[in-house]
Design an enzyme around this catalytic site. Structure first.
Site, PDB file in Angstrom:
ATOM      1  N   LYS A 110      23.275   1.374  28.881  1.00  0.00           N
ATOM      2  CA  LYS A 110      23.695   0.044  28.403  1.00  0.00           C
ATOM      3  C   LYS A 110      25.101  -0.271  28.919  1.00  0.00           C
ATOM      4  O   LYS A 110      25.372  -1.370  29.387  1.00  0.00           O
ATOM      5  CB  LYS A 110      23.694  -0.005  26.877  1.00  0.00           C
ATOM      6  CG  LYS A 110      22.311  -0.212  26.290  1.00  0.00           C
ATOM      7  CD  LYS A 110      22.293  -0.018  24.781  1.00  0.00           C
ATOM      8  CE  LYS A 110      20.860  -0.024  24.275  1.00  0.00           C
ATOM      9  NZ  LYS A 110      20.688   0.450  22.910  1.00  0.00           N
ATOM     10  N   GLN A 166      23.780   1.983  17.701  1.00  0.00           N
ATOM     11  CA  GLN A 166      22.615   2.707  18.207  1.00  0.00           C
ATOM     12  C   GLN A 166      21.888   3.405  17.054  1.00  0.00           C
ATOM     13  O   GLN A 166      22.493   4.173  16.306  1.00  0.00           O
ATOM     14  CB  GLN A 166      23.074   3.733  19.269  1.00  0.00           C
ATOM     15  CG  GLN A 166      21.966   4.470  19.956  1.00  0.00           C
ATOM     16  CD  GLN A 166      21.082   3.561  20.824  1.00  0.00           C
ATOM     17  OE1 GLN A 166      21.587   2.709  21.549  1.00  0.00           O
ATOM     18  NE2 GLN A 166      19.783   3.734  20.719  1.00  0.00           N
ATOM     19  N   ASP A 202      21.522  -7.338  18.477  1.00  0.00           N
ATOM     20  CA  ASP A 202      20.215  -6.683  18.300  1.00  0.00           C
ATOM     21  C   ASP A 202      19.289  -7.565  17.467  1.00  0.00           C
ATOM     22  O   ASP A 202      18.085  -7.305  17.398  1.00  0.00           O
ATOM     23  CB  ASP A 202      20.401  -5.341  17.573  1.00  0.00           C
ATOM     24  CG  ASP A 202      20.149  -4.158  18.496  1.00  0.00           C
ATOM     25  OD1 ASP A 202      19.543  -4.356  19.558  1.00  0.00           O
ATOM     26  OD2 ASP A 202      20.554  -3.038  18.129  1.00  0.00           O
TER      27      ASP A 202
END
Ligand code: NDP
Length: 297
Positions: free
Chosen positions: A55, A99, A122
């Site tokens: 990422k 994460q 997200d």
């Protein structure tokens, strides 16, 4: 026998990253700064570390600022919430990604709830889930957003099509169903308690499989001419040499004889997820700067 098309998610994702990179240049010229994405990694889970590294690399490759916050597995929940509060206040940061999974002593829902919804790239915050469900502008979870982009690219107008989503997680299945509904599909969500799943899947013009069970959706379940999006990532060890391989939730080789088009695993939905994360960060940066959403995103 005709064979269906393989949808090249890798190529689509590369194109999306190029569009994001152009948008980043335009944003920097207008706002006088680059968009910034912060990724928080707790502990040293090898798979999570690999994701976070890739990422970070892709964030920099599209011209954004990448910030990594690594914390030990022993971090307390309050300290993690303090970090989120700092990132919420930090004007350089447009997107915050924590994460998952988090260690067992940390309540994931509380951490997600602490993220400023405007920076929730997200799309897991209940505010964004609620906005999506009520048809308002929202940051949408990356994987289902990537799936809908591939479907629209393949099929154009989805209106009136019969869609079956197998799986009802908050991360994939539910937002996927909302996105299909927003495109005016007739949507069914199947899950582990669904009876006669084969005949339900057989109704569908669009099948999205997000189950986490290797090759569960059989070729004969698929209606001839349906388009299939395979979200599953399952590691199996079934070859004579004992090496493992990654397969999806759909028995692709069988399905190819039935489908109009299908995403492969790997190389289908997977590459879309990070590309959409970058897209969401750029969209969040525009909204925070009071600028209109960039064209084509
Ligand atoms: P979850 O485990 O959170 O959800 C799985 C869903 O599948 C549940 O709703 C469950 O039903 C349903 N299910 C389980 N067994 C069956 C069954 N036998 N028949 C019908 N439905 C069943 O998984 P996720 O949604 O997080 O992920 C799904 C898959 O997608 C995984 O393989 C994951 O690795 C992959 N994934 C891939 C991503 C990518 O970037 N390509 C990103 C995210 C996920 P119930 O609710 O009743 O238990």
């Amino acid at each position: 026998m005709t064979i269906g098309k393989i949808i090249d998610g890798k190529a689509y994702a590369a194109g999306l990253r190029d569009t994001v990179a152009e948008g980043v240049t335009a944003f920097a010229a207008q706002a006088g700064r680059k968009p910034g994405l912060a990724v928080v990694l707790v502990g040293e889970d090898p798979a999570s570390s690999v994701y976070v590294r890739s990422k970070g690399k892709m964030t920099v490759a599209v011209g954004m600022e990448s910030y990594e916050f690594k914390r030990p597995v022993s971090i307390g929940q309050d300290d993690l919430l303090d970090l989120i509060a700092e990132l919420n206040q930090d004007d350089r940061i447009d997107g915050i990604l924590v994460q998952l999974p988090l260690p067992d002593h940390i309540d994931e829902a509380s951490v997600i709830a602490a993220i400023d919804p405007a920076k929730d790239v997200d799309g897991f915050h209940v505010v964004n889930a609620g906005r999506l469900a009520t048809g308002q502008e929202a940051l949408v979870p990356c994987t289902p957003m990537g799936c809908i982009m591939l479907l629209k690219d393949e099929l154009g107008d989805l209106s009136g099509l019969e869609a079956v989503v197998v799986g009802r997680s908050n991360i994939v299945g539910k937002p996927m169903a909302q996105l299909l509904l927003a495109e005016s599909c007739t949507v069914t969500i199947a899950h582990s308690r669904t009876r006669d799943i084969a005949s339900i899947v057989h109704r569908a013009d669009i099948v999205v499989a997000a189950v986490g069970r290797a090759e569960m959706v059989k070729g004969e379940w698929i209606k001839p001419g349906a388009t299939v999006i395979d979200v599953g990532i399952n590691r199996v060890t079934d070859t004579e040499d004992g090496k493992s391989r990654i397969v999806g939730d759909v028995a692709t080789a069988e399905a190819l004889a039935h489908v109009r088009a299908i995403t492969p695993v790997p190389g289908g939905v997977g590459p879309m997820t990070i590309a959409v994360l970058l897209r969401n960060t750029l969209v969040a940066a525009h909204a925070r700067a009071g600028l209109a959403k960039p064209e084509g995103l």
